[in-house]
Structures are given as C-alpha cells and as structure tokens.
Design a protein around this motif. Structure first.
Motif, PDB file in Angstrom:
ATOM      1  N   TRP A  44      -0.353  10.414 -10.402  1.00 51.95           N
ATOM      2  CA  TRP A  44      -0.598   9.568 -11.571  1.00 51.95           C
ATOM      3  C   TRP A  44      -0.956   8.156 -11.147  1.00 51.95           C
ATOM      4  O   TRP A  44      -0.226   7.210 -11.445  1.00 51.95           O
ATOM      5  CB  TRP A  44       0.633   9.499 -12.458  1.00 51.95           C
ATOM      6  CG  TRP A  44       1.076  10.801 -13.013  1.00 51.95           C
ATOM      7  CD1 TRP A  44       0.308  11.770 -13.548  1.00 51.95           C
ATOM      8  CD2 TRP A  44       2.412  11.252 -13.099  1.00 51.95           C
ATOM      9  NE1 TRP A  44       1.073  12.807 -13.951  1.00 51.95           N
ATOM     10  CE2 TRP A  44       2.389  12.515 -13.698  1.00 51.95           C
ATOM     11  CE3 TRP A  44       3.643  10.725 -12.742  1.00 51.95           C
ATOM     12  CZ2 TRP A  44       3.524  13.249 -13.941  1.00 51.95           C
ATOM     13  CZ3 TRP A  44       4.772  11.463 -12.984  1.00 51.95           C
ATOM     14  CH2 TRP A  44       4.711  12.709 -13.571  1.00 51.95           C
ATOM     15  N   PHE A  45      -2.018   7.987 -10.439  1.00 51.24           N
ATOM     16  CA  PHE A  45      -2.383   6.651  -9.972  1.00 51.24           C
ATOM     17  C   PHE A  45      -2.892   5.823 -11.142  1.00 51.24           C
ATOM     18  O   PHE A  45      -3.624   6.336 -11.960  1.00 51.24           O
ATOM     19  CB  PHE A  45      -3.454   6.743  -8.877  1.00 51.24           C
ATOM     20  CG  PHE A  45      -3.740   5.436  -8.229  1.00 51.24           C
ATOM     21  CD1 PHE A  45      -2.882   4.933  -7.279  1.00 51.24           C
ATOM     22  CD2 PHE A  45      -4.838   4.691  -8.588  1.00 51.24           C
ATOM     23  CE1 PHE A  45      -3.121   3.719  -6.677  1.00 51.24           C
ATOM     24  CE2 PHE A  45      -5.095   3.481  -8.001  1.00 51.24           C
ATOM     25  CZ  PHE A  45      -4.234   2.986  -7.049  1.00 51.24           C
ATOM     26  N   PRO A  46      -2.559   4.588 -11.334  1.00 46.70           N
ATOM     27  CA  PRO A  46      -1.699   3.685 -10.589  1.00 46.70           C
ATOM     28  C   PRO A  46      -0.259   3.680 -11.083  1.00 46.70           C
ATOM     29  O   PRO A  46       0.614   3.115 -10.438  1.00 46.70           O
ATOM     30  CB  PRO A  46      -2.343   2.320 -10.804  1.00 46.70           C
ATOM     31  CG  PRO A  46      -2.894   2.390 -12.178  1.00 46.70           C
ATOM     32  CD  PRO A  46      -3.347   3.831 -12.334  1.00 46.70           C
ATOM     33  N   GLY A  47       0.003   4.331 -12.214  1.00 45.47           N
ATOM     34  CA  GLY A  47       1.366   4.358 -12.736  1.00 45.47           C
ATOM     35  C   GLY A  47       2.331   5.086 -11.830  1.00 45.47           C
ATOM     36  O   GLY A  47       3.491   4.695 -11.695  1.00 45.47           O
ATOM     37  N   ALA A  52       6.837   5.254  -8.081  1.00 42.42           N
ATOM     38  CA  ALA A  52       7.374   5.635  -6.770  1.00 42.42           C
ATOM     39  C   ALA A  52       7.971   4.432  -6.055  1.00 42.42           C
ATOM     40  O   ALA A  52       9.051   4.524  -5.453  1.00 42.42           O
ATOM     41  CB  ALA A  52       6.274   6.264  -5.920  1.00 42.42           C
ATOM     42  N   LEU A  53       7.296   3.293  -6.114  1.00 39.79           N
ATOM     43  CA  LEU A  53       7.836   2.090  -5.469  1.00 39.79           C
ATOM     44  C   LEU A  53       9.072   1.578  -6.197  1.00 39.79           C
ATOM     45  O   LEU A  53      10.009   1.078  -5.568  1.00 39.79           O
ATOM     46  CB  LEU A  53       6.764   1.003  -5.397  1.00 39.79           C
ATOM     47  CG  LEU A  53       5.634   1.268  -4.407  1.00 39.79           C
ATOM     48  CD1 LEU A  53       4.597   0.170  -4.493  1.00 39.79           C
ATOM     49  CD2 LEU A  53       6.159   1.413  -2.997  1.00 39.79           C
ATOM     50  N   TYR A 105      -2.149   3.950   1.153  1.00 40.96           N
ATOM     51  CA  TYR A 105      -1.804   2.823   2.013  1.00 40.96           C
ATOM     52  C   TYR A 105      -0.903   1.828   1.285  1.00 40.96           C
ATOM     53  O   TYR A 105       0.013   1.258   1.879  1.00 40.96           O
ATOM     54  CB  TYR A 105      -3.058   2.128   2.529  1.00 40.96           C
ATOM     55  CG  TYR A 105      -3.846   2.974   3.491  1.00 40.96           C
ATOM     56  CD1 TYR A 105      -3.263   3.450   4.662  1.00 40.96           C
ATOM     57  CD2 TYR A 105      -5.152   3.326   3.225  1.00 40.96           C
ATOM     58  CE1 TYR A 105      -3.971   4.245   5.541  1.00 40.96           C
ATOM     59  CE2 TYR A 105      -5.872   4.117   4.097  1.00 40.96           C
ATOM     60  CZ  TYR A 105      -5.285   4.566   5.252  1.00 40.96           C
ATOM     61  OH  TYR A 105      -5.983   5.352   6.121  1.00 40.96           O
ATOM     62  N   LEU A 106      -1.152   1.626  -0.011  1.00 44.10           N
ATOM     63  CA  LEU A 106      -0.275   0.748  -0.785  1.00 44.10           C
ATOM     64  C   LEU A 106       1.135   1.311  -0.875  1.00 44.10           C
ATOM     65  O   LEU A 106       2.115   0.566  -0.817  1.00 44.10           O
ATOM     66  CB  LEU A 106      -0.836   0.526  -2.185  1.00 44.10           C
ATOM     67  CG  LEU A 106      -2.008  -0.426  -2.297  1.00 44.10           C
ATOM     68  CD1 LEU A 106      -2.550  -0.430  -3.724  1.00 44.10           C
ATOM     69  CD2 LEU A 106      -1.580  -1.832  -1.901  1.00 44.10           C
ATOM     70  N   PHE A 107       1.241   2.621  -1.009  1.00 47.27           N
ATOM     71  CA  PHE A 107       2.555   3.247  -1.060  1.00 47.27           C
ATOM     72  C   PHE A 107       3.286   3.102   0.264  1.00 47.27           C
ATOM     73  O   PHE A 107       4.468   2.744   0.301  1.00 47.27           O
ATOM     74  CB  PHE A 107       2.421   4.726  -1.432  1.00 47.27           C
ATOM     75  CG  PHE A 107       3.718   5.474  -1.451  1.00 47.27           C
ATOM     76  CD1 PHE A 107       4.715   5.161  -2.359  1.00 47.27           C
ATOM     77  CD2 PHE A 107       3.953   6.495  -0.552  1.00 47.27           C
ATOM     78  CE1 PHE A 107       5.914   5.852  -2.378  1.00 47.27           C
ATOM     79  CE2 PHE A 107       5.141   7.193  -0.563  1.00 47.27           C
ATOM     80  CZ  PHE A 107       6.127   6.869  -1.477  1.00 47.27           C
TER      81      PHE A 107
END
Length: 136
Positions: A44-47, A52-53, A105-107
């Motif tokens: 579910w990118f970006p949500g 997750a973060l 990469y952001l994750f």
C-alpha cells in the motif's frame, strides 16, 4: 578511602536472566515487525510505508520506555534490521522480497533512522539523591 568512591571499583553486575529473556523476546518481536512491515510497505505505497515505519517506531520507543533502558530499543532494532536485511538478499532462484524502488530504500533507511532516534530518546538511569547545584 571514602565509601562512596569504593563502589566505583566494583565489577559490573551481570544482567539477570529475566532481562536477557526480555531482550531476546524483543529481538524476535523486532524481526516479526520487520517482516510484517516489509510486506505492508510494498502493498500500500505510500500509506503502507508510513504504517510500517510507525509500527517499527512504536515497537522501538515502547520497548525502551517500558523497560527504561536503551538496550530494549537496540535489541528490537537489531532484530528488525537483521530481518529486513535478510529479506533484501536475492535467492539463487532469482526471488526477492524487495523491489529496487524508492519505497524499499525509504523503508530500509527510514527504519534504521527511527531505531537510532528511539534508542537515543530514552533517558538513562539517573543517580538517586537530592538535586544539587554546583557552587553552593
């Protein structure tokens, strides 16, 4: 010699078995949150990435606040990081969990940054006694 200074020469006390078991449990919980976060962030990118973060931050900060030590955040962060790094490795069959996209990469980098931030936010144990100001 002063009794107050003789305690500095004492050997460090080993952690109790309960504290070690708690850190092992937090390590495993960090690995579970890492695996779950890696599935959610891609779905579910970006949500999903934010979810997750946020889940990882909740685990790291909650563990450190509940125990009152930085070691709990480090243990859960280490479990998270090892699980996520193992999921980034491709298999001989060519299968992989993470695509080479910006969200992955952001994750990975965001989760490491969140772990470091949460580990440094907790205040260490302060010595007991009355508060005193120097020079009085």
């Amino acid at each position: 010699m002063n009794d107050r200074h003789s305690t500095l020469a004492q050997p460090l006390r080993m952690p109790s078995a309960a504290r070690i078991a708690l850190h092992v449990l937090l390590f495993a919980l960090g690995a579970v949150v890492g695996v779950a976060g890696s599935l959610v962030q891609a779905g579910w990118f970006p949500g999903g990435l934010l979810l997750a973060l946020a889940g990882a931050a909740g685990l790291f900060l909650g563990a450190s606040r509940a125990t009152g030590s930085r070691g709990a955040a480090v243990a859960s962060g280490a479990g998270w990081m090892i699980a996520v790094v193992l999921l980034t490795a491709s298999r001989p069959e060519g299968d992989f969990m993470f695509a080479a996209g910006g969200g992955s990469y952001l994750f990975l980098l965001g989760g490491m940054a969140v772990a470091v931030i949460c580990a440094t936010l907790v205040q260490g144990r302060q010595p007991g006694g009355p508060a005193a100001r120097l020079g009085k």
